[in-house]
Motif scaffolding. Sequence first.
Motif, PDB file in Angstrom:
ATOM      1  N   PHE A 102      80.342  47.883  49.944  1.00 50.82           N
ATOM      2  CA  PHE A 102      78.986  48.190  49.925  1.00 50.82           C
ATOM      3  C   PHE A 102      78.650  49.220  49.121  1.00 50.82           C
ATOM      4  O   PHE A 102      78.544  50.456  49.593  1.00 50.82           O
ATOM      5  CB  PHE A 102      78.565  48.302  51.354  1.00 50.82           C
ATOM      6  CG  PHE A 102      79.084  47.123  52.284  1.00 50.82           C
ATOM      7  CD1 PHE A 102      78.078  46.032  52.193  1.00 50.82           C
ATOM      8  CD2 PHE A 102      80.162  46.972  53.031  1.00 50.82           C
ATOM      9  CE1 PHE A 102      78.574  44.855  52.883  1.00 50.82           C
ATOM     10  CE2 PHE A 102      80.412  46.000  53.601  1.00 50.82           C
ATOM     11  CZ  PHE A 102      79.688  44.790  53.520  1.00 50.82           C
TER      12      PHE A 102
ATOM     13  N   HIS B 253      82.133  50.649  57.625  1.00 52.16           N
ATOM     14  CA  HIS B 253      83.157  49.577  57.323  1.00 52.16           C
ATOM     15  C   HIS B 253      84.315  50.331  56.683  1.00 52.16           C
ATOM     16  O   HIS B 253      85.266  49.586  56.707  1.00 52.16           O
ATOM     17  CB  HIS B 253      82.613  48.667  56.395  1.00 52.16           C
ATOM     18  CG  HIS B 253      81.954  49.439  55.087  1.00 52.16           C
ATOM     19  ND1 HIS B 253      81.165  50.098  54.710  1.00 52.16           N
ATOM     20  CD2 HIS B 253      82.959  49.310  53.811  1.00 52.16           C
ATOM     21  CE1 HIS B 253      81.038  50.515  53.354  1.00 52.16           C
ATOM     22  NE2 HIS B 253      82.369  49.967  52.740  1.00 52.16           N
TER      23      HIS B 253
ATOM     24  N   MET C  57      68.868  49.889  55.739  1.00 52.26           N
ATOM     25  CA  MET C  57      69.470  48.368  55.187  1.00 52.26           C
ATOM     26  C   MET C  57      68.468  47.697  54.351  1.00 52.26           C
ATOM     27  O   MET C  57      67.025  47.794  54.459  1.00 52.26           O
ATOM     28  CB  MET C  57      69.501  47.377  56.648  1.00 52.26           C
ATOM     29  CG  MET C  57      69.803  45.992  56.517  1.00 52.26           C
ATOM     30  SD  MET C  57      70.521  45.258  57.834  1.00 52.26           S
ATOM     31  CE  MET C  57      69.107  45.269  58.967  1.00 52.26           C
TER      32      MET C  57
ATOM     33  N   PHE D 178      77.597  43.338  57.265  1.00 53.48           N
ATOM     34  CA  PHE D 178      76.785  44.197  56.768  1.00 53.48           C
ATOM     35  C   PHE D 178      76.061  44.062  55.637  1.00 53.48           C
ATOM     36  O   PHE D 178      76.437  43.272  55.012  1.00 53.48           O
ATOM     37  CB  PHE D 178      77.775  45.639  56.248  1.00 53.48           C
ATOM     38  CG  PHE D 178      78.465  46.289  57.626  1.00 53.48           C
ATOM     39  CD1 PHE D 178      77.732  46.918  58.533  1.00 53.48           C
ATOM     40  CD2 PHE D 178      80.031  46.056  57.805  1.00 53.48           C
ATOM     41  CE1 PHE D 178      78.055  47.713  59.625  1.00 53.48           C
ATOM     42  CE2 PHE D 178      80.462  46.823  58.678  1.00 53.48           C
ATOM     43  CZ  PHE D 178      79.783  47.515  59.855  1.00 53.48           C
ATOM     44  N   VAL D 179      74.815  44.720  55.491  1.00 50.94           N
ATOM     45  CA  VAL D 179      73.779  44.492  54.469  1.00 50.94           C
ATOM     46  C   VAL D 179      73.853  45.939  53.815  1.00 50.94           C
ATOM     47  O   VAL D 179      73.624  46.725  54.660  1.00 50.94           O
ATOM     48  CB  VAL D 179      72.616  44.028  54.842  1.00 50.94           C
ATOM     49  CG1 VAL D 179      71.587  44.134  53.594  1.00 50.94           C
ATOM     50  CG2 VAL D 179      72.703  42.663  55.338  1.00 50.94           C
ATOM     51  N   ASP D 180      74.176  45.884  52.555  1.00 52.87           N
ATOM     52  CA  ASP D 180      73.867  47.390  51.827  1.00 52.87           C
ATOM     53  C   ASP D 180      72.577  47.793  51.801  1.00 52.87           C
ATOM     54  O   ASP D 180      71.634  46.969  52.223  1.00 52.87           O
ATOM     55  CB  ASP D 180      74.647  47.084  50.247  1.00 52.87           C
ATOM     56  CG  ASP D 180      75.197  48.360  49.887  1.00 52.87           C
ATOM     57  OD1 ASP D 180      75.171  49.507  50.629  1.00 52.87           O
ATOM     58  OD2 ASP D 180      75.818  48.203  48.807  1.00 52.87           O
TER      59      ASP D 180
ATOM     60  N   LYS E  54      72.809  36.809  53.739  1.00 52.29           N
ATOM     61  CA  LYS E  54      73.972  37.112  54.811  1.00 52.29           C
ATOM     62  C   LYS E  54      73.837  36.083  56.180  1.00 52.29           C
ATOM     63  O   LYS E  54      74.722  36.357  56.811  1.00 52.29           O
ATOM     64  CB  LYS E  54      74.248  38.606  55.114  1.00 52.29           C
ATOM     65  CG  LYS E  54      74.531  39.505  53.926  1.00 52.29           C
ATOM     66  CD  LYS E  54      75.820  39.203  53.302  1.00 52.29           C
ATOM     67  CE  LYS E  54      76.177  40.273  52.418  1.00 52.29           C
ATOM     68  NZ  LYS E  54      76.838  41.467  52.688  1.00 52.29           N
TER      69      LYS E  54
ATOM     70  N   THR F 202      76.066  52.325  49.569  1.00 45.63           N
ATOM     71  CA  THR F 202      76.557  52.756  50.788  1.00 45.63           C
ATOM     72  C   THR F 202      77.555  53.796  50.570  1.00 45.63           C
ATOM     73  O   THR F 202      77.461  55.125  50.899  1.00 45.63           O
ATOM     74  CB  THR F 202      76.680  52.119  51.954  1.00 45.63           C
ATOM     75  OG1 THR F 202      75.866  51.152  52.355  1.00 45.63           O
ATOM     76  CG2 THR F 202      77.462  52.600  53.272  1.00 45.63           C
ATOM     77  N   GLU F 203      78.367  53.520  49.792  1.00 49.28           N
ATOM     78  CA  GLU F 203      79.690  54.410  49.494  1.00 49.28           C
ATOM     79  C   GLU F 203      79.380  55.351  48.434  1.00 49.28           C
ATOM     80  O   GLU F 203      79.516  56.413  48.567  1.00 49.28           O
ATOM     81  CB  GLU F 203      80.660  53.371  48.963  1.00 49.28           C
ATOM     82  CG  GLU F 203      81.339  52.364  49.946  1.00 49.28           C
ATOM     83  CD  GLU F 203      82.295  51.256  49.281  1.00 49.28           C
ATOM     84  OE1 GLU F 203      82.943  51.611  48.503  1.00 49.28           O
ATOM     85  OE2 GLU F 203      82.398  50.271  50.150  1.00 49.28           O
TER      86      GLU F 203
ATOM     87  N   SER G 255      73.374  47.599  59.177  1.00 49.86           N
ATOM     88  CA  SER G 255      73.661  48.581  58.023  1.00 49.86           C
ATOM     89  C   SER G 255      75.244  49.096  58.332  1.00 49.86           C
ATOM     90  O   SER G 255      75.458  49.876  59.369  1.00 49.86           O
ATOM     91  CB  SER G 255      72.767  49.617  58.048  1.00 49.86           C
ATOM     92  OG  SER G 255      72.690  50.677  56.996  1.00 49.86           O
TER      93      SER G 255
ATOM     94  N   ARG H 132      68.067  41.753  51.166  1.00 50.68           N
ATOM     95  CA  ARG H 132      69.128  41.459  50.982  1.00 50.68           C
ATOM     96  C   ARG H 132      69.617  40.706  52.274  1.00 50.68           C
ATOM     97  O   ARG H 132      70.838  40.373  52.518  1.00 50.68           O
ATOM     98  CB  ARG H 132      70.172  42.141  50.360  1.00 50.68           C
ATOM     99  CG  ARG H 132      69.824  42.681  48.975  1.00 50.68           C
ATOM    100  CD  ARG H 132      70.735  43.568  48.623  1.00 50.68           C
ATOM    101  NE  ARG H 132      72.066  43.185  48.204  1.00 50.68           N
ATOM    102  CZ  ARG H 132      73.202  43.932  47.599  1.00 50.68           C
ATOM    103  NH1 ARG H 132      72.767  45.066  47.429  1.00 50.68           N
ATOM    104  NH2 ARG H 132      74.338  43.195  47.520  1.00 50.68           N
TER     105      ARG H 132
END
Length: 375
Positions: free
Chosen positions: A332, A316, A107, A97-99, A115, A335-336, A77, A111
């Motif tokens: 992502f 990230h 995480m 990374f996975v959002d 990946k 997350t952001e 994550s 999804r």
Amino acid sequence: MKVNLSGPDIGSEEIVLVSKVLNSGILSIGPVVDEFEDKFKDYFGVKHAIAVNSGTSGLHLLVKALGIGEGDEVITSPFSFVASVNCFLFERAVPVFVDIDEKTLNMDIARIEEKITEKTRAIVAVDIFGQPMNMERVMAIAEKYNLKVIEDSCEAIGSEYKGIKAGTMADGAVFAFYPNKQLTTGEGGMIITDDDKTAELCRSMRSQGRAVTGLWLYHERPGYNYRMSEVNAAIGLAQMKKIDEIIRKRQGVAELYKQKLAGIEGIILPYIDQNVSKMSWFVYVIRLADYINRAQVMSYLIERGVACKPYFTPIHLQPYMRKQFGFQEGGFPLTESVSRFTLALPFWNRITEEEIDYTVSVLQEAVMIAGRGGT
Ligand SMILES: *Cc1c(COP(=O)(O)O)cnc(C)c1O
């Protein structure tokens, strides 16, 4: 009034046990670390517990012990503390990374599979803010693709998902004991695993690569000094004896916040998945509505003596990650967007109701003012 963000819950038991260690003359490699480890084995019902000098050291040892190395891709994550990624960057593995799931902030398990490549070697599953992941699902994916799983349960000691304790299903898991964690040793961490070989490698590398049973200056492999001292273990042992009480106290504080913050416009309370049968709260993180200026709320709180922190900034987007891997804004989005509006409030075992009331009233004012565009 001044309200701290966190604070350790140290009582006479800790002081008695630490004094005993100091009087014993054995300050490292002694019986108290063993006893502390035994307490973890009992509590989690696992075969092995290995005490180390930080959560990060524990994660690093598991990465080494599970054979994760240069060029291996590790799925994890971006919404976490940097240690959950640094532990495998040390070995030149590559983060994928996975959002996150927008509600739990963990995480998004749905999804993960998209990946996975032929280079994928492992998953680092982080139980963020104490909320345990659905490890049954994570382990099913790992089995299908033959991946190793490390559970970063550094924030989730004692949490349970459908009755399963965080940390007990993965190939190995780690708990951390920095003073803002539920249980502290000052600095420290604990690895748990059911696998004999993983445990032996971790024990050996914790102490300069020594053979676990063998001669003092006989080194089977390169290793580290990641040992926990007897002094730190004594604090932890005293804390571990009251772990259930610690978790209960924190549940009480979370409950008070929930009641007192309910209905305040612009504040979104933490979401706990209904399958979480026991929540061990690490921090209390609210989210502000997207029309509220968080920076303004924070300075309003801080000016009035209420500590708060913007947990977490996406991994990230940290300068060193952008530089090494070329990550950019927009990579992502969940997350952001979440991390722009999260806010950790004062939260620890001994916070008083008066301090919570003060925090809530200052926050309510702050949100009103910052929501209007601020004057
Ligand atoms: C606290 C923490 C760690 C370990 O931190 P140390 O300071 O090395 O003990 C690792 N991962 C997460 C998610 C944490 O919160």
